[in-house]
Design a protein around this motif. Structure first.
Motif, PDB file in Angstrom:
ATOM      1  N   UNK A 118       4.113   8.366   6.026  1.00 45.41           N
ATOM      2  CA  UNK A 118       5.101   7.321   5.805  1.00 45.41           C
ATOM      3  C   UNK A 118       4.580   6.080   6.510  1.00 45.41           C
ATOM      4  N   UNK A 119       4.511   4.966   5.777  1.00 45.26           N
ATOM      5  CA  UNK A 119       3.904   3.752   6.316  1.00 45.26           C
ATOM      6  C   UNK A 119       4.800   2.550   6.058  1.00 45.26           C
ATOM      7  N   UNK A 120       4.472   1.475   6.722  1.00 46.83           N
ATOM      8  CA  UNK A 120       5.067   0.184   6.413  1.00 46.83           C
ATOM      9  C   UNK A 120       4.084  -0.572   5.536  1.00 46.83           C
ATOM     10  N   UNK A 121       4.591  -1.427   4.666  1.00 48.85           N
ATOM     11  CA  UNK A 121       3.726  -2.257   3.837  1.00 48.85           C
ATOM     12  C   UNK A 121       2.897  -1.490   2.836  1.00 48.85           C
ATOM     13  N   UNK A 122       3.489  -0.521   2.148  1.00 48.26           N
ATOM     14  CA  UNK A 122       2.729   0.338   1.248  1.00 48.26           C
ATOM     15  C   UNK A 122       2.086  -0.444   0.097  1.00 48.26           C
ATOM     16  N   UNK A 123       2.738  -1.468  -0.421  1.00 51.01           N
ATOM     17  CA  UNK A 123       2.155  -2.248  -1.529  1.00 51.01           C
ATOM     18  C   UNK A 123       0.884  -2.966  -1.072  1.00 51.01           C
ATOM     19  N   UNK A 124       0.923  -3.525   0.120  1.00 53.11           N
ATOM     20  CA  UNK A 124      -0.256  -4.203   0.655  1.00 53.11           C
ATOM     21  C   UNK A 124      -1.391  -3.204   0.901  1.00 53.11           C
ATOM     22  N   UNK A 125      -1.057  -1.997   1.368  1.00 52.01           N
ATOM     23  CA  UNK A 125      -2.081  -0.971   1.584  1.00 52.01           C
ATOM     24  C   UNK A 125      -2.706  -0.535   0.262  1.00 52.01           C
ATOM     25  N   UNK A 126      -1.899  -0.444  -0.781  1.00 46.19           N
ATOM     26  CA  UNK A 126      -2.424  -0.103  -2.112  1.00 46.19           C
ATOM     27  C   UNK A 126      -3.463  -1.129  -2.540  1.00 46.19           C
ATOM     28  N   UNK A 127      -3.139  -2.397  -2.390  1.00 47.17           N
ATOM     29  CA  UNK A 127      -4.076  -3.461  -2.783  1.00 47.17           C
ATOM     30  C   UNK A 127      -5.324  -3.448  -1.918  1.00 47.17           C
ATOM     31  N   UNK A 128      -5.175  -3.264  -0.603  1.00 49.59           N
ATOM     32  CA  UNK A 128      -6.324  -3.228   0.302  1.00 49.59           C
ATOM     33  C   UNK A 128      -7.266  -2.085  -0.070  1.00 49.59           C
ATOM     34  N   UNK A 129      -6.716  -0.904  -0.249  1.00 53.21           N
ATOM     35  CA  UNK A 129      -7.549   0.260  -0.553  1.00 53.21           C
ATOM     36  C   UNK A 129      -8.189   0.152  -1.928  1.00 53.21           C
ATOM     37  N   UNK A 130      -7.467  -0.377  -2.897  1.00 50.69           N
ATOM     38  CA  UNK A 130      -8.044  -0.595  -4.230  1.00 50.69           C
ATOM     39  C   UNK A 130      -9.225  -1.550  -4.133  1.00 50.69           C
ATOM     40  N   UNK A 131      -9.049  -2.641  -3.364  1.00 49.91           N
ATOM     41  CA  UNK A 131     -10.121  -3.631  -3.197  1.00 49.91           C
ATOM     42  C   UNK A 131     -11.325  -3.046  -2.460  1.00 49.91           C
ATOM     43  N   UNK A 132     -11.089  -2.083  -1.575  1.00 48.84           N
ATOM     44  CA  UNK A 132     -12.183  -1.434  -0.839  1.00 48.84           C
ATOM     45  C   UNK A 132     -12.907  -0.378  -1.668  1.00 48.84           C
ATOM     46  N   UNK A 133     -12.378  -0.075  -2.853  1.00 51.98           N
ATOM     47  CA  UNK A 133     -13.025   0.904  -3.715  1.00 51.98           C
ATOM     48  C   UNK A 133     -12.587   2.335  -3.478  1.00 51.98           C
ATOM     49  N   UNK A 134     -11.482   2.541  -2.753  1.00 47.87           N
ATOM     50  CA  UNK A 134     -10.979   3.902  -2.548  1.00 47.87           C
ATOM     51  C   UNK A 134     -10.557   4.490  -3.896  1.00 47.87           C
ATOM     52  N   UNK A 135     -10.675   5.796  -4.025  1.00 52.73           N
ATOM     53  CA  UNK A 135     -10.302   6.476  -5.262  1.00 52.73           C
ATOM     54  C   UNK A 135      -8.794   6.674  -5.292  1.00 52.73           C
ATOM     55  N   UNK A 136      -8.111   5.800  -6.007  1.00 51.08           N
ATOM     56  CA  UNK A 136      -6.654   5.896  -6.135  1.00 51.08           C
ATOM     57  C   UNK A 136      -6.368   6.778  -7.338  1.00 51.08           C
ATOM     58  N   UNK A 137      -5.738   7.918  -7.085  1.00 55.31           N
ATOM     59  CA  UNK A 137      -5.517   8.913  -8.132  1.00 55.31           C
ATOM     60  C   UNK A 137      -4.109   8.869  -8.707  1.00 55.31           C
ATOM     61  N   UNK A 138      -3.200   8.172  -8.059  1.00 56.66           N
ATOM     62  CA  UNK A 138      -1.875   7.893  -8.615  1.00 56.66           C
ATOM     63  C   UNK A 138      -1.517   6.479  -8.180  1.00 56.66           C
ATOM     64  N   UNK A 139      -1.382   5.556  -9.128  1.00 53.51           N
ATOM     65  CA  UNK A 139      -1.127   4.165  -8.749  1.00 53.51           C
ATOM     66  C   UNK A 139       0.245   3.981  -8.104  1.00 53.51           C
ATOM     67  N   UNK A 140       0.395   2.854  -7.485  1.00 49.99           N
ATOM     68  CA  UNK A 140       1.652   2.496  -6.820  1.00 49.99           C
ATOM     69  C   UNK A 140       2.807   2.602  -7.797  1.00 49.99           C
ATOM     70  N   UNK A 141       3.874   3.256  -7.344  1.00 49.78           N
ATOM     71  CA  UNK A 141       5.064   3.379  -8.187  1.00 49.78           C
ATOM     72  C   UNK A 141       6.291   3.604  -7.316  1.00 49.78           C
ATOM     73  N   UNK A 142       7.453   3.405  -7.920  1.00 48.96           N
ATOM     74  CA  UNK A 142       8.711   3.665  -7.229  1.00 48.96           C
ATOM     75  C   UNK A 142       9.385   4.868  -7.876  1.00 48.96           C
ATOM     76  N   UNK A 143       9.773   5.831  -7.046  1.00 50.61           N
ATOM     77  CA  UNK A 143      10.451   7.026  -7.527  1.00 50.61           C
ATOM     78  C   UNK A 143      11.919   6.712  -7.812  1.00 50.61           C
ATOM     79  N   UNK A 144      12.585   7.509  -8.638  1.00 44.36           N
ATOM     80  CA  UNK A 144      13.994   7.256  -8.955  1.00 44.36           C
ATOM     81  C   UNK A 144      14.910   7.230  -7.724  1.00 44.36           C
ATOM     82  N   UNK A 145      14.542   7.937  -6.646  1.00 40.40           N
ATOM     83  CA  UNK A 145      15.368   7.978  -5.442  1.00 40.40           C
ATOM     84  C   UNK A 145      15.009   6.860  -4.467  1.00 40.40           C
ATOM     85  N   UNK A 146      14.044   5.999  -4.829  1.00 36.98           N
ATOM     86  CA  UNK A 146      13.773   4.798  -4.052  1.00 36.98           C
ATOM     87  C   UNK A 146      12.454   4.735  -3.321  1.00 36.98           C
ATOM     88  N   UNK A 147      11.791   5.867  -3.069  1.00 36.99           N
ATOM     89  CA  UNK A 147      10.510   5.834  -2.371  1.00 36.99           C
ATOM     90  C   UNK A 147       9.485   5.048  -3.180  1.00 36.99           C
TER      91      UNK A 147
END
Length: 123
Positions: free
Chosen positions: A71-100
């Motif tokens: 569990x982190x703060x700033x998850x959207x920013x971390x998604x962009x940082x890791x994508x830019x660094x070339x990390x293998x993102x296997x499920x893109x950023x999304x919001x679950x129906x319960x809010x996560x």
């Protein structure tokens, strides 16, 4: 990124049976129950346990196993940082129906890591 909590997500055939074991024998309590998963917590520093149903269409639920969730703060920013660094993102950023809000990446050895910004759970 600031990690505020950790969880072990375990994919199982029968989440309810595992939940009964953890609540009866290990002092966990159910904090969120859906058709897809059951989230368990304790009042001490133990990692949360998320029991996910096996066999769902989602890649993260197709077979028995686990993923490491932070569990982190700033998850959207971390998604962009890791994508830019070339990390293998296997499920893109999304919001679950319960809010996560979450995404997953996979390390070179196949370990799935989920970064999630939790919505408040109401028991």
């Amino acid at each position: 990124m600031n990690i505020t909590a950790s969880a072990v997500s375990v994919t199982v055939d029968d989440p309810a049976a595992s939940s009964l074991f953890f609540t009866t024998h290990l002092g966990f309590r159910e904090v969120l129950v859906t058709e897809e998963f059951i989230a368990l917590q304790r009042d001490d520093a133990a990692a949360d346990v998320v029991l996910q149903r096996c066999g769902d269409a989602e890649p993260r639920h197709q077979q028995a196993g686990f993923l490491l969730a932070f569990t982190v703060t700033g998850v959207a920013a971390e998604h962009e940082r890791l994508r830019a660094e070339g990390a293998t993102i296997t499920m893109p950023l999304r919001q679950e129906p319960w809010g996560d809000v979450l995404f997953q990446l996979t390390d070179p050895n196949g370990i799935v890591v989920q970064l999630v910004e939790w919505a408040p759970w109401v028991a």
